[in-house]
Design a protein around this motif. Sequence first.
Motif, mmCIF file in Angstrom:
data_model
loop_
_atom_site.group_PDB
_atom_site.id
_atom_site.type_symbol
_atom_site.label_atom_id
_atom_site.label_comp_id
_atom_site.label_asym_id
_atom_site.label_seq_id
_atom_site.Cartn_x
_atom_site.Cartn_y
_atom_site.Cartn_z
ATOM 1 N N ALA A 291 4.363 -74.538 -52.307
ATOM 2 C CA ALA A 291 3.274 -74.293 -51.364
ATOM 3 C C ALA A 291 1.984 -74.808 -51.970
ATOM 4 N N PHE A 292 1.117 -75.344 -51.140
ATOM 5 C CA PHE A 292 -0.244 -75.660 -51.564
ATOM 6 C C PHE A 292 -1.141 -74.461 -51.275
ATOM 7 N N ALA A 293 -2.103 -74.235 -52.165
ATOM 8 C CA ALA A 293 -3.069 -73.146 -51.984
ATOM 9 C C ALA A 293 -4.440 -73.609 -52.467
ATOM 10 N N ARG A 294 -5.482 -72.998 -51.933
ATOM 11 C CA ARG A 294 -6.842 -73.376 -52.306
ATOM 12 C C ARG A 294 -7.271 -72.774 -53.653
ATOM 13 N N HIS A 295 -6.635 -71.694 -54.054
ATOM 14 C CA HIS A 295 -7.073 -71.003 -55.262
ATOM 15 C C HIS A 295 -5.870 -70.676 -56.142
ATOM 16 N N GLU A 296 -6.101 -70.632 -57.446
ATOM 17 C CA GLU A 296 -5.027 -70.320 -58.390
ATOM 18 C C GLU A 296 -4.483 -68.918 -58.152
ATOM 19 N N ASP A 297 -5.351 -67.958 -57.884
ATOM 20 C CA ASP A 297 -4.893 -66.582 -57.651
ATOM 21 C C ASP A 297 -3.960 -66.505 -56.444
ATOM 22 N N THR A 298 -4.293 -67.258 -55.402
ATOM 23 C CA THR A 298 -3.430 -67.285 -54.211
ATOM 24 C C THR A 298 -2.075 -67.886 -54.545
ATOM 25 N N ALA A 299 -2.092 -68.964 -55.312
ATOM 26 C CA ALA A 299 -0.832 -69.615 -55.697
ATOM 27 C C ALA A 299 0.045 -68.662 -56.499
ATOM 28 N N ARG A 300 -0.561 -67.911 -57.403
ATOM 29 C CA ARG A 300 0.227 -66.975 -58.226
ATOM 30 C C ARG A 300 0.757 -65.816 -57.370
ATOM 31 N N GLN A 301 -0.018 -65.380 -56.423
ATOM 32 C CA GLN A 301 0.453 -64.324 -55.529
ATOM 33 C C GLN A 301 1.648 -64.810 -54.715
ATOM 34 N N ILE A 302 1.593 -66.057 -54.271
ATOM 35 C CA ILE A 302 2.704 -66.624 -53.505
ATOM 36 C C ILE A 302 3.977 -66.651 -54.333
ATOM 37 N N THR A 303 3.888 -67.116 -55.585
ATOM 38 C CA THR A 303 5.093 -67.169 -56.418
ATOM 39 C C THR A 303 5.659 -65.769 -56.637
ATOM 40 N N GLN A 304 4.789 -64.795 -56.833
ATOM 41 C CA GLN A 304 5.258 -63.420 -57.054
ATOM 42 C C GLN A 304 5.988 -62.882 -55.827
ATOM 43 N N LEU A 305 5.444 -63.128 -54.632
ATOM 44 C CA LEU A 305 6.087 -62.656 -53.403
ATOM 45 C C LEU A 305 7.447 -63.313 -53.201
ATOM 46 N N LEU A 306 7.511 -64.618 -53.437
ATOM 47 C CA LEU A 306 8.778 -65.317 -53.242
ATOM 48 C C LEU A 306 9.820 -64.866 -54.256
ATOM 49 N N GLN A 307 9.397 -64.712 -55.513
ATOM 50 C CA GLN A 307 10.351 -64.244 -56.524
ATOM 51 C C GLN A 307 10.841 -62.833 -56.226
ATOM 52 N N ARG A 308 9.946 -61.997 -55.742
ATOM 53 C CA ARG A 308 10.334 -60.626 -55.407
ATOM 54 C C ARG A 308 11.382 -60.622 -54.294
ATOM 55 N N HIS A 309 11.199 -61.494 -53.301
ATOM 56 C CA HIS A 309 12.157 -61.575 -52.203
ATOM 57 C C HIS A 309 13.501 -62.091 -52.706
ATOM 58 N N LEU A 310 13.485 -63.110 -53.568
ATOM 59 C CA LEU A 310 14.734 -63.645 -54.109
ATOM 60 C C LEU A 310 15.453 -62.608 -54.969
ATOM 61 N N THR A 311 14.690 -61.837 -55.716
ATOM 62 C CA THR A 311 15.295 -60.776 -56.521
ATOM 63 C C THR A 311 16.018 -59.770 -55.637
ATOM 64 N N ALA A 312 15.419 -59.443 -54.496
ATOM 65 C CA ALA A 312 16.060 -58.521 -53.554
ATOM 66 C C ALA A 312 17.367 -59.091 -53.015
ATOM 67 N N LEU A 313 17.464 -60.430 -53.006
ATOM 68 C CA LEU A 313 18.704 -61.088 -52.582
ATOM 69 C C LEU A 313 19.668 -61.283 -53.748
#
Length: 333
Positions: A291-313
């Motif tokens: 994903a592209f994001a305007r800010h580093e904090d947003t990019a890191r939040q995105i990776t955390q959300l996606l990893q959390r979802h994959l972990t649930a799977l």
Amino acid sequence: MEQEILHNTSSSQIKTSPLRGLGGDSIHVFAPATVANVVCGFDVLGFAVNEPGDEVIMRLTDKPGITISKITGDDGRLPLDPARNTVSVSVQHYLESVGRPDVGLDIELHKKMPIGSGLGSSSASTVAGLFAVKTLLGDDTDVAKLLPFAMKGEEMACGHGHADNVAPALLGGFVLIRSYEPLDVIRLPHPKDLYCAIVFPDVDVPTREARQIIRKQINMKDAVTQWGNIAGLVSGLFMQDVDLIGRSMQDVLVEPVRSILIPDFYKLRELAMNAGAVGFGISGSGPSVFAFARHEDTARQITQLLQRHLTALKIGSFAYVSTINDAGPRVIG
């Protein structure tokens, strides 16, 4: 900002300057991972990131020919046979082109990125090897001259010598392959504060198989949509228009098929977009998504959300956050 045009770099047109001595007995080189296709630009767009990447240590030897003495980080999957390894095969093509086919070289390949991740693993290794031999032998010609040799490695790795991974890995930055015959590569401008969030789900999606499921015929309506998105994405890069870049990151040709191979792809996209992503898609042939994001904090939040979802799977994953890497390969020791 002007684009950098690298015209007609086919192997038949390469004329390297004479090698003027050696740059030392050994060299340690890093080459970056890449995101290819960039959603709508199948086989013609790609960009480099700061991490992950692969490393090559190369040494001159007294015995003619290439040996591969060590490979790490591959779980024993890559061949030590120099006739079957993308790094050594590409380097041998280069040596023959500059009239030094009998140079003795020993190669250590250190995989610092997942194999089969959709992040240009074979490209990073090949580019690191080519940049290493070019530097080691004191060849000061344009680094773009290495591109046809790097494509030889891609042909061996996945059966198709495309350049959307090797070109950005070699040249750095955001790259457009305007033509393959003749090879015509253009380095594009891009917003400097554009962050890339990458998540690699630990599932197997071999590149060859991912290419085979792509439709061989498309209708005109879909083609027109795709052309518009590619033009919009390139325009957005030139105009530094992040919103236009995001609107253009739509793929009606390849993503609908390849997304089937990626666990919960559309849910991952929903999570990323709701978290502030500018755009979202498959990196290369997958399974990595970005994903592209305007800010580093947003990019890191995105990776955390996606990893959390994959972990649930019950799927493991790796995550990386980076700006676009304009440097390409570099000597690190």
